[in-house]
Scaffold this motif. Sequence first.
Motif, PDB file in Angstrom:
ATOM      1  N   GLU A   1     -27.667 -11.499 -12.128  1.00 18.02           N
ATOM      2  CA  GLU A   1     -27.184 -12.661 -11.395  1.00 18.02           C
ATOM      3  C   GLU A   1     -28.294 -13.702 -11.308  1.00 18.02           C
ATOM      4  O   GLU A   1     -29.483 -13.361 -11.324  1.00 18.02           O
ATOM      5  N   ASN A   2     -27.896 -14.951 -11.204  1.00 20.81           N
ATOM      6  CA  ASN A   2     -28.848 -16.051 -11.042  1.00 20.81           C
ATOM      7  C   ASN A   2     -29.233 -16.144  -9.568  1.00 20.81           C
ATOM      8  O   ASN A   2     -28.512 -16.723  -8.758  1.00 20.81           O
ATOM      9  N   ILE A   3     -30.374 -15.585  -9.225  1.00 26.16           N
ATOM     10  CA  ILE A   3     -30.765 -15.488  -7.811  1.00 26.16           C
ATOM     11  C   ILE A   3     -31.069 -16.845  -7.192  1.00 26.16           C
ATOM     12  O   ILE A   3     -31.160 -16.964  -5.956  1.00 26.16           O
ATOM     13  N   LEU A   4     -31.223 -17.884  -8.016  1.00 19.62           N
ATOM     14  CA  LEU A   4     -31.465 -19.215  -7.469  1.00 19.62           C
ATOM     15  C   LEU A   4     -30.211 -19.787  -6.811  1.00 19.62           C
ATOM     16  O   LEU A   4     -30.299 -20.674  -5.958  1.00 19.62           O
ATOM     17  N   LYS A   5     -29.026 -19.294  -7.202  1.00 17.83           N
ATOM     18  CA  LYS A   5     -27.759 -19.844  -6.717  1.00 17.83           C
ATOM     19  C   LYS A   5     -27.258 -19.052  -5.526  1.00 17.83           C
ATOM     20  O   LYS A   5     -27.188 -17.819  -5.564  1.00 17.83           O
ATOM     21  N   ARG A   6     -26.921 -19.770  -4.463  1.00 15.99           N
ATOM     22  CA  ARG A   6     -26.375 -19.150  -3.266  1.00 15.99           C
ATOM     23  C   ARG A   6     -25.266 -20.049  -2.732  1.00 15.99           C
ATOM     24  O   ARG A   6     -25.526 -21.243  -2.507  1.00 15.99           O
ATOM     25  N   PRO A   7     -24.074 -19.540  -2.466  1.00 13.07           N
ATOM     26  CA  PRO A   7     -23.624 -18.194  -2.827  1.00 13.07           C
ATOM     27  C   PRO A   7     -23.247 -18.131  -4.302  1.00 13.07           C
ATOM     28  O   PRO A   7     -23.188 -19.157  -4.987  1.00 13.07           O
ATOM     29  N   ARG A   8     -22.990 -16.917  -4.774  1.00 17.45           N
ATOM     30  CA  ARG A   8     -22.586 -16.711  -6.165  1.00 17.45           C
ATOM     31  C   ARG A   8     -21.164 -16.157  -6.211  1.00 17.45           C
ATOM     32  O   ARG A   8     -20.743 -15.418  -5.319  1.00 17.45           O
TER      33      ARG A   8
ATOM     34  N   ASP B   1     -10.242 -17.080  -3.254  1.00 17.82           N
ATOM     35  CA  ASP B   1     -10.295 -16.207  -2.092  1.00 17.82           C
ATOM     36  C   ASP B   1     -11.589 -16.449  -1.317  1.00 17.82           C
ATOM     37  O   ASP B   1     -12.527 -17.075  -1.821  1.00 17.82           O
ATOM     38  N   ASP B   2     -11.639 -15.956  -0.078  1.00 13.67           N
ATOM     39  CA  ASP B   2     -12.870 -16.028   0.693  1.00 13.67           C
ATOM     40  C   ASP B   2     -14.022 -15.419  -0.108  1.00 13.67           C
ATOM     41  O   ASP B   2     -13.838 -14.448  -0.846  1.00 13.67           O
ATOM     42  N   ILE B   3     -15.203 -15.991   0.059  1.00 11.39           N
ATOM     43  CA  ILE B   3     -16.373 -15.517  -0.673  1.00 11.39           C
ATOM     44  C   ILE B   3     -17.131 -14.498   0.184  1.00 11.39           C
ATOM     45  O   ILE B   3     -17.531 -14.810   1.311  1.00 11.39           O
ATOM     46  N   ILE B   4     -17.297 -13.297  -0.336  1.00 12.79           N
ATOM     47  CA  ILE B   4     -18.103 -12.275   0.335  1.00 12.79           C
ATOM     48  C   ILE B   4     -19.456 -12.257  -0.357  1.00 12.79           C
ATOM     49  O   ILE B   4     -19.560 -11.901  -1.534  1.00 12.79           O
ATOM     50  N   PHE B   5     -20.489 -12.656   0.377  1.00 14.07           N
ATOM     51  CA  PHE B   5     -21.807 -12.783  -0.243  1.00 14.07           C
ATOM     52  C   PHE B   5     -22.882 -12.266   0.705  1.00 14.07           C
ATOM     53  O   PHE B   5     -23.025 -12.751   1.827  1.00 14.07           O
ATOM     54  N   GLU B   6     -23.590 -11.243   0.236  1.00  9.12           N
ATOM     55  CA  GLU B   6     -24.676 -10.628   0.999  1.00  9.12           C
ATOM     56  C   GLU B   6     -24.242 -10.266   2.421  1.00  9.12           C
ATOM     57  O   GLU B   6     -24.944 -10.519   3.398  1.00  9.12           O
ATOM     58  N   GLY B   7     -23.062  -9.682   2.508  1.00  9.18           N
ATOM     59  CA  GLY B   7     -22.559  -9.197   3.782  1.00  9.18           C
ATOM     60  C   GLY B   7     -21.916 -10.241   4.670  1.00  9.18           C
ATOM     61  O   GLY B   7     -21.391  -9.919   5.745  1.00  9.18           O
ATOM     62  N   ASN B   8     -21.928 -11.488   4.250  1.00 10.65           N
ATOM     63  CA  ASN B   8     -21.327 -12.570   5.033  1.00 10.65           C
ATOM     64  C   ASN B   8     -20.066 -13.077   4.352  1.00 10.65           C
ATOM     65  O   ASN B   8     -19.935 -12.994   3.126  1.00 10.65           O
ATOM     66  N   THR B   9     -19.146 -13.592   5.149  1.00  5.03           N
ATOM     67  CA  THR B   9     -17.894 -14.144   4.622  1.00  5.03           C
ATOM     68  C   THR B   9     -17.919 -15.659   4.738  1.00  5.03           C
ATOM     69  O   THR B   9     -18.133 -16.201   5.824  1.00  5.03           O
TER      70      THR B   9
END
Length: 363
Positions: A52-59, A237-245
């Motif tokens: 994954e491209n760690i520079l991009k948040r969220p992915r 759909d809702d984005i689930i990213f690093e434990g957050n919605t």
Amino acid sequence: MRVSFLGDVSLNNRYNILYDKNRKPFNNISESLSRSDYVVGNLECLSEGTKENILKRPRLKTNKNTLNYLSDINLNIATLAHNHVYDNCREGFEITTNVLNNLNVNYLGASIDQKDSQKPYIINNDNKIALLNYVTHDTNPKTPHNADVYLNYFDLDRSCEEIRILKKQTRLVFVILHWGGRSEGGYFPDWDQPKIARQLIDSGADLIVGHHSHTLQPYEIYRGKYIFYSLGNFCFDDIIFEGNTIEINKPSGTESAILNVIINKDSEINIELVPINKNPDLELYFDRNILKKFKWRQILFKLIFSNKLFWHIYYLQFKIFSPMVRYFFGNKRSFFTQVKKLNVKKIKNFLSYIYKTFYKSEK
């Protein structure tokens, strides 16, 4: 000939579960889209890979098999110039484009070859139509300097020249833009977007279709040409990213429209805007009630863009007051509980947000 344009297409999160269960969330609209000669959609979410491209948040990511849903919506042209195209690095990009090739879906706007990323897609028939696809830097793709997938970044001078050249070679030129980074989540475009769009039309563009805001934004007619600033989320759909919605499935994020462009033999264009919505189970359905809200949005659009002071008032409300209201009262929160949660770090982050929004972004 009928060409249908969709908003952002993201088969993320629960779409994977629906696909594994053989559910058909697009049944209500698939027949309508099957009547179109071409269906063009912004494929915002690509297949996952091992990196994954760690520079991009969220992915964003999806399973490659879930991309088979694209056949259910008759998608045959995917635009890839957007800010999530490198979320899953080159591997995810190539898995996705392999699936698109297997589904006979053409794509434009991004490639592993820089020259190919800038090529238009030409619809060859009696009405020869050129499609151009760009992404603006302010949408923050966050691709690393050594990225081996190339995006077709928007440059006004270059784009105007490309339009002028294509206009001599084709009958119609349609421009598809992933743009308006500052207006993401808003019901209205950024102040400069109408000016940019009009310059593109002055150069020969016959239609402009926008994405990125995740909302259904107004349109306008300039010199007889349509400018659609954003069609909203076709499916997302809702984005689930690093434990957050990150909540997408709220009214602003579920309301969208299918733009049907009917072209006659004389290359004259007629427009049909078909409002669609999404229920909690991610099933799409036609929703004419959206048109009532949209009519009011059209009226406000003319007012807000009649004077920059009015736009600044709107922007202040959108960027400052609305987030504050959501923080203190959103999701049935207790005001006093939220006040107790305030600390020096949160206040500093908020002040930094204001600085970046109202000062740094103006430079």
